[in-house]
Design an enzyme around this catalytic site. Structure first.
Site, PDB file in Angstrom:
ATOM      1  N   CYS A   2      27.827  45.154  38.560  1.00  0.00           N
ATOM      2  CA  CYS A   2      26.647  45.315  37.710  1.00  0.00           C
ATOM      3  C   CYS A   2      26.772  46.615  36.904  1.00  0.00           C
ATOM      4  O   CYS A   2      27.399  47.570  37.343  1.00  0.00           O
ATOM      5  CB  CYS A   2      25.334  45.378  38.487  1.00  0.00           C
ATOM      6  N   ARG A  27      31.371  44.881  33.636  1.00  0.00           N
ATOM      7  CA  ARG A  27      31.026  45.055  35.057  1.00  0.00           C
ATOM      8  C   ARG A  27      30.302  43.840  35.639  1.00  0.00           C
ATOM      9  O   ARG A  27      30.044  43.787  36.842  1.00  0.00           O
ATOM     10  CB  ARG A  27      30.125  46.284  35.232  1.00  0.00           C
ATOM     11  N   TRP A  75      26.248  41.210  38.088  1.00  0.00           N
ATOM     12  CA  TRP A  75      27.258  40.403  38.772  1.00  0.00           C
ATOM     13  C   TRP A  75      26.616  40.032  40.098  1.00  0.00           C
ATOM     14  O   TRP A  75      26.381  40.891  40.946  1.00  0.00           O
ATOM     15  CB  TRP A  75      28.533  41.211  38.985  1.00  0.00           C
ATOM     16  N   ASN A 101      22.487  48.709  41.010  1.00  0.00           N
ATOM     17  CA  ASN A 101      23.870  48.272  41.182  1.00  0.00           C
ATOM     18  C   ASN A 101      24.271  48.624  42.612  1.00  0.00           C
ATOM     19  O   ASN A 101      24.279  49.800  42.973  1.00  0.00           O
ATOM     20  CB  ASN A 101      24.779  48.988  40.174  1.00  0.00           C
ATOM     21  N   GLY A 102      24.562  47.619  43.423  1.00  0.00           N
ATOM     22  CA  GLY A 102      24.945  47.889  44.813  1.00  0.00           C
ATOM     23  C   GLY A 102      24.389  46.810  45.722  1.00  0.00           C
ATOM     24  O   GLY A 102      24.034  45.723  45.259  1.00  0.00           O
ATOM     25  N   GLU A 487      51.905  39.776  40.339  1.00  0.00           N
ATOM     26  CA  GLU A 487      51.025  40.282  39.286  1.00  0.00           C
ATOM     27  C   GLU A 487      50.919  39.270  38.135  1.00  0.00           C
ATOM     28  O   GLU A 487      49.833  39.028  37.606  1.00  0.00           O
ATOM     29  CB  GLU A 487      51.546  41.647  38.795  1.00  0.00           C
ATOM     30  N   LYS A 491      47.450  37.477  36.898  1.00  0.00           N
ATOM     31  CA  LYS A 491      46.985  37.503  35.500  1.00  0.00           C
ATOM     32  C   LYS A 491      46.641  36.099  35.032  1.00  0.00           C
ATOM     33  O   LYS A 491      45.605  35.874  34.432  1.00  0.00           O
ATOM     34  CB  LYS A 491      48.050  38.080  34.544  1.00  0.00           C
ATOM     35  N   GLU A 494      43.403  34.648  36.818  1.00  0.00           N
ATOM     36  CA  GLU A 494      42.095  35.216  36.531  1.00  0.00           C
ATOM     37  C   GLU A 494      41.607  34.926  35.118  1.00  0.00           C
ATOM     38  O   GLU A 494      40.409  34.802  34.913  1.00  0.00           O
ATOM     39  CB  GLU A 494      42.005  36.705  36.885  1.00  0.00           C
ATOM     40  N   HIS A 510      61.427  28.057  51.981  1.00  0.00           N
ATOM     41  CA  HIS A 510      60.692  27.948  53.255  1.00  0.00           C
ATOM     42  C   HIS A 510      59.338  27.270  53.060  1.00  0.00           C
ATOM     43  O   HIS A 510      58.470  27.382  53.926  1.00  0.00           O
ATOM     44  CB  HIS A 510      60.512  29.342  53.872  1.00  0.00           C
ATOM     45  N   LYS A 609      34.892  43.859  36.294  1.00  0.00           N
ATOM     46  CA  LYS A 609      35.994  44.824  36.167  1.00  0.00           C
ATOM     47  C   LYS A 609      36.124  45.708  37.398  1.00  0.00           C
ATOM     48  O   LYS A 609      37.211  45.924  37.902  1.00  0.00           O
ATOM     49  CB  LYS A 609      35.758  45.672  34.913  1.00  0.00           C
TER      50      LYS A 609
HETATM   51  C1  AGP Z   1      43.209  42.814  38.000  1.00  0.00           C
HETATM   52  O1  AGP Z   1      43.506  42.190  36.818  1.00  0.00           O
HETATM   53  C2  AGP Z   1      41.887  42.731  38.525  1.00  0.00           C
HETATM   54  N1  AGP Z   1      40.899  42.295  37.704  1.00  0.00           N
HETATM   55  C3  AGP Z   1      41.604  43.280  39.890  1.00  0.00           C
HETATM   56  O2  AGP Z   1      42.495  42.669  40.775  1.00  0.00           O
HETATM   57  C4  AGP Z   1      41.671  44.816  40.081  1.00  0.00           C
HETATM   58  O3  AGP Z   1      42.984  45.255  39.938  1.00  0.00           O
HETATM   59  C5  AGP Z   1      41.104  45.180  41.450  1.00  0.00           C
HETATM   60  O4  AGP Z   1      39.761  44.779  41.506  1.00  0.00           O
HETATM   61  C6  AGP Z   1      41.231  46.644  41.765  1.00  0.00           C
HETATM   62  O5  AGP Z   1      40.493  47.428  40.892  1.00  0.00           O
HETATM   63  P1  AGP Z   1      40.706  48.989  40.800  1.00  0.00           P
HETATM   64  O6  AGP Z   1      42.093  49.225  40.359  1.00  0.00           O
HETATM   65  O7  AGP Z   1      39.688  49.448  39.789  1.00  0.00           O
HETATM   66  O8  AGP Z   1      40.443  49.557  42.164  1.00  0.00           O
END
Ligand code: AGP
Length: 614
Positions: A2, A27, A75, A101-102, A487, A491, A494, A510, A609
């Site tokens: 949020c 966020r 969020w 937020n929390g 990674e 990408k 997501e 395996h 984010k």
């Molecule tokens: C990556 O593309 C993400 N959206 C997510 O995995 C991110 O890397 C993760 O939430 C960690 O965030 P941070 O690096 O701000 O701690």
């Protein structure tokens, strides 16, 4: 997660709040809302499901006057993402409005108590419980808003960044924080507040980062008043913002993600500036130099992180073990914090986080700190919670990363961690002078080499169209490029919602090999390095089962090019630096597939984010 934003001063609050919400939309974007006290003392709350644009449309014909207000982009945690659960929330009498937020962990107990006192609830949120508790305290204990907030927060278990409006006192905004970020901006007879500095930067560069358990009263014509929730007076520490407006704009790119991918030659130069010397024969990391002994005496390094940052941590494991010969364990923060880990006083814990606010990583390092470990953090956002609770660290300095999918932060994290591995190795004498110099010189070449990879963007965009049919992808890599495979898969998942798995190439036989068919695209990260021959065998195994191979290879490669269906070349480099080049085509591939599929690249569904909840 949020995003929260607030304003009190002489200007119209609404445009400032809406602009701020757009900046914070990364966020969370399940719903948005705003509360304003108009000049007649009316407290108006408007909310809409979905993005901030929906809120703007909804409020278009409403009374949006007022010079004090708060706003929120959500969020969802407690309660489905609908208008009722959107913030701000009114108190019972509709005298107060709150944004939060929390998570209030003990909200159920508090709610039951308030229901017993005759309070009713409209939403399913934990936040509504908090605003009711504040009003209940205000009325029953005959105290002002700030004191009511302090007393209410003393009963709360959980995390919060909150802002509260009281229509009886339209000259005051009360805010508080624990565990969720909160920044106050100081203007000329006006105050701003937000989850991060991006909504504030165009109005002032003077900010205060609020600390945990602090309650702040922002009142027109008065200085910022900060106390703890236990009412201990604190002295505000005003800092200068190092952030420019242009860093927050798309600069002609259709999406922030693409802009951030293309920024990498510059951001890596920024990450190395002042650290790799001009002769390119030495690296100086002040966070390491000042704490050399902790690293040299470490029997073990534990790396803790989430998501993309965890992948950077895996690459660091290869580099630290190779150059510094210290055993490394890489832990998901969310597992580490709950699995009663054995932590010694001579352990070094490296926390990696772009945002510096990830709740699990923050909790993991707090646990390690309690056990006496030395905490070194690699973060991007200056002044965020993780660097503030760490013993030392290294900022990545890539500027704001706004696209939800992390790109430039990842390459900067890998760069910072590689520099750290080299510094430890050099100091310990576990890396030869020649090898050290080769890598340091090569680091200086990486920005230009990334530029060359970016030159293939058009080609990657073209063949990305071929793969939008796919329901599944497999990504394979070995050694330093195994985390790159994971990674690349992350990408793709997501932002394009295509299921993808990253595997160490040799593990394929395996299990995952059963999935291979002509429908299945397999991305193989196969630069010419240690395990190159082995990876070729893995590609043969895929081709024998009619899989379609997209290979990332070193320029001039002939062997893989002969058998793969699509080939993307990256310049040759030191093995430990190959991830900085091989990840670029994977970022571009995911981006273009998502664009062709019509996905919301910068704000993919269900994601935010920075993950400031467990
Ligand atoms: C990556 O593309 C993400 N959206 C997510 O995995 C991110 O890397 C993760 O939430 C960690 O965030 P941070 O690096 O701000 O701690």
């Amino acid at each position: 997660m949020c995003g929260i934003v607030g304003y009190i001063g002489k200007r119209k609050a609404y445009p400032i709040l809406i602009k701020g919400l757009h900046r914070l939309e990364y966020r969370g974007y399940d719903s948005a809302g705003v509360a304003l006290i108009n000049p007649d003392g009316q407290l108006n709350v408007y909310k809409a499901k979905g993005k901030v644009a929906e809120l703007e449309a909804f409020a278009a014909d409403k009374d949006i006057s007022g010079t004090i207000g708060i706003a929120h982009t959500r969020w969802a945690t407690h309660g489905e993402p609908n208008t009722v659960n959107a913030h701000p929330h009114y108190s019972e009498s509709e005298r107060l409005a709150i944004i939060h937020n929390g998570i209030i962990e003990n909200y159920a107990v508090l709610k039951a108590g308030l229901q017993g006192e005759g309070y009713s609830f409209k939403s399913d949120t934990d936040t509504e419980v908090l605003v009711q508790l504040i009003e209940y305290t205000q009325i029953n204990q005959h105290v002002d808003l700030k004191t009511a907030v302090q007393l209410a927060l003393q009963q709360v278990i959980g995390a919060y960044a909150i802002a509260v409006l009281d229509k009886e006192h339209p000259d005051t905004l009360v805010v508080a924080r624990k565990g969720s970020p909160l920044v106050v901006g100081i203007g000329e007879n006006e105050y701003f507040l937000a989850s991060d500095a991006t909504p504030i930067v165009e109005y002032t560069d003077r900010v205060i980062y609020i600390d945990d358990e602090e309650v702040v009263s922002l009142r027109i014509g008065e200085d910022v008043d900060i106390t703890t929730i236990g009412n201990v007076q604190k002295t505000p520490e005003i800092k200068r913002l190092e952030l420019s407006l242009s860093q927050l704009e798309k600069g002609g790119y259709p999406h922030f993600m693409l802009k951030e991918i293309f920024e990498q030659p510059r951001t890596l130069t920024d990450s190395m500036r002042g650290r790799v010397n001009v002769r390119q024969d030495n690296i100086a990391l002040s966070g390491f130099i000042d704490n050399k002994e902790r690293f040299l005496n470490a029997k073990r390094i534990i790396i803790t992180a989430c998501g993309t940052s965890w992948h950077a941590g895996l690459i660091a494991m290869y580099a630290i073990e190779e150059f510094a010969q210290i055993p490394v364990e890489v832990e998901y923060s969310s597992e580490f914090r709950y699995r009663k880990p054995v932590i010694h006083k001579d352990d070094v814990v490296i926390a990696i986080s772009q945002s510096g606010e990830t709740a699990d990583t923050l909790a993991a390092i707090q646990l390690a700190k309690e056990k006496g470990a030395f905490i070194f953090s690699i973060c991007n956002v200056v002044g965020a919670s993780i660097p503030r609770v760490s013993d030392s660290g290294c900022y990545t300095h890539v500027g704001p990363e706004i696209g939800v999918a992390s790109t430039k932060a990842f390459t900067a994290q890998v760069t910072a961690l590689t520099m750290l591995a080299l510094c430890i190795g050099r100091e310990k004498g576990t890396i030869s002078r020649e090898k050290y110099l080769d890598i340091v010189r090569e680091l200086g070449q990486i920005p230009d080499k990334i530029e060359r990879v970016l030159g293939q963007n058009k080609r990657i965009a073209d063949f990305a169209k071929t793969f939008t049919y796919a329901q599944n992808f497999i990504y394979l890599g070995r050694g330093y490029n195994f985390p790159v495979a994971m990674e690349g898969a992350l990408k793709l998942k997501e932002i394009s919602y295509i299921h993808a798995e990253g595997y160490p190439a040799a593990e394929m036989k395996h299990g995952p090999i059963a999935l291979i068919s002509q429908e299945m695209p397999v991305v193989v990260v196969a630069p010419r390095c240690g395990t190159y021959e082995k990876v070729i065998s893995n590609i043969q195994e895929i081709k024998a089962r009619k899989g379609r191979v997209i290979a990332i290879v070193t320029e001039g490669d002939e062997l893989v090019s002969r058998i793969a269906d699509y080939v993307i070349e990256v310049p040759a480099t030191e093995e430990c630096l190959t991830p900085l080049l091989t990840v670029i085509p994977l970022q571009l591939l995911a981006y273009h597939i998502a664009v062709v599929k019509g996905c919301d690249v910068d704000q993919p569904r269900n994601l935010a984010k920075s993950v400031t909840v467990e």
